[in-house]
Design an enzyme around this catalytic site. Sequence first.
Site, short mmCIF file in Angstrom:
data_model
loop_
_atom_site.label_atom_id
_atom_site.label_comp_id
_atom_site.label_asym_id
_atom_site.label_seq_id
_atom_site.Cartn_x
_atom_site.Cartn_y
_atom_site.Cartn_z
N ASP A 140 -49.23 41.45 1.70
CA ASP A 140 -47.88 41.90 2.01
C ASP A 140 -47.11 42.39 0.79
O ASP A 140 -46.58 43.50 0.78
CB ASP A 140 -47.11 40.76 2.69
CG ASP A 140 -45.71 41.17 3.11
OD1 ASP A 140 -45.53 41.59 4.26
OD2 ASP A 140 -44.78 41.09 2.28
N ILE A 168 -44.08 43.61 5.61
CA ILE A 168 -45.16 44.53 5.96
C ILE A 168 -46.14 43.88 6.92
O ILE A 168 -46.66 44.53 7.83
CB ILE A 168 -45.89 45.03 4.69
CG1 ILE A 168 -44.87 45.60 3.68
CG2 ILE A 168 -46.92 46.09 5.06
CD1 ILE A 168 -44.02 46.73 4.22
N ASP A 169 -46.41 42.59 6.75
CA ASP A 169 -47.24 41.88 7.72
C ASP A 169 -46.62 41.98 9.12
O ASP A 169 -47.32 42.25 10.11
CB ASP A 169 -47.35 40.40 7.34
CG ASP A 169 -48.43 40.14 6.30
OD1 ASP A 169 -49.35 40.97 6.19
OD2 ASP A 169 -48.34 39.12 5.60
N ALA A 170 -45.32 41.75 9.21
CA ALA A 170 -44.66 41.77 10.52
C ALA A 170 -44.65 43.17 11.12
O ALA A 170 -44.92 43.36 12.32
CB ALA A 170 -43.23 41.25 10.39
N ALA A 173 -48.07 43.91 12.36
CA ALA A 173 -48.35 43.15 13.59
C ALA A 173 -47.74 43.84 14.80
O ALA A 173 -48.39 43.99 15.84
CB ALA A 173 -47.80 41.73 13.45
#
Length: 392
Positions: A140, A168-170, A173
Amino acid sequence: MGVLDGYRVVDLSIAMAGPLAAMRLGDLGADVIKVEPVTGEWQRHAPAGDATGNRVNASFLSLNRNKRSLAVNLKSDEGRDIVHRLAATADVFLQNYRPGVAERLGMDHDTISGLNPRVVYVSMSGYGETGPYVSRPGQDLLLQAMSGAMLSTGRDGDPPAPAGTYAIDAITAYSAFEGTLAALLHRERTGEAQRVSVNMLDAAIAVQMQELSVFTVGGVPQRRGREPHGHTYIRAPYGVFATKDGYLALGMPRLDGLAVALDLPELAGMDGHTQRDEITSTVARRLPERTTAEWLEICARHDLWAGPVYGYAELVADPQVRHNGSFVTYDHRTEGTVTTPGFPYAFSATPPQVRRGAPLVGEHTAEILGELGYPAERTAELVEKGVLACED
């Protein structure tokens, strides 16, 4: 009953982006089977904030509700065969392995779609599945740094600052979640399944559609100023300012109204873009004269965009948050009564719900193999051989 009741998702992902995408599908009613090593998925052993829990840490708990756990050794022939049988029953197959791992384990698109032509195969990566950065770590913070977003905030000369969440992960996702739903809709309409590819770099770029279009289409350079500012392309004042007892967020309030509210008539004739530093410093000198609550009342009276700056303690106690039911409280088998963030959407007929908490390693192994037709004796034999892990 949920929107996706009757759909099965096989989730081979780790860390945050993949598990969050799969969890959202589970929140909508899908039967999500988390396939993890017999020692447990990586996130079970790497809790953020060292919040270890009893047997399930807070990080894993937050990303894996509404899933069943199948703990299996994919390096064994028997383990691969089990997951292949499972894939043949799936509507969605999701993985975020490092490049080459899916092929090595026999979990690649060609293999899985050959077993099940109706499966929506979702592949997630850091930078894409080909190209010069294919082997770089998709983490991230590294993608936040590369995305350019860090240089849209702050003051010129200060170090770039990362977001206060795994942004960025979210974003990745939710891109995978969105793509999966679209692919399922396409399959329902046409009967055709397809592969969905999502990578963190493209997701980080796409979410900056305004900022990057201002740069690429408008030709406006990304330039930080002498004073701290919340966003290079938003007119001043825009950011967080110190008050007498805390902080106040100002979201580009009208300068003529702000001039009256702060008793700073010079603001009324200034330009929020070209005089950003002067406006910011002028406002910053005035706000420490009153408390945050006083300024909030004054700004509300003048219809100016302003708000408090919360920590988590204030957030969870906020009356609007409580009214919305933004958090859900439920009982977990080993962790007791837990409260975690809830759902980002609502449906009038099929509301999302917590049907089960995050599973223990292999908690549903025997149950899932029973559904695949394995006799209990064979499952016990595979547990004994180390192919499976099974939690009673």
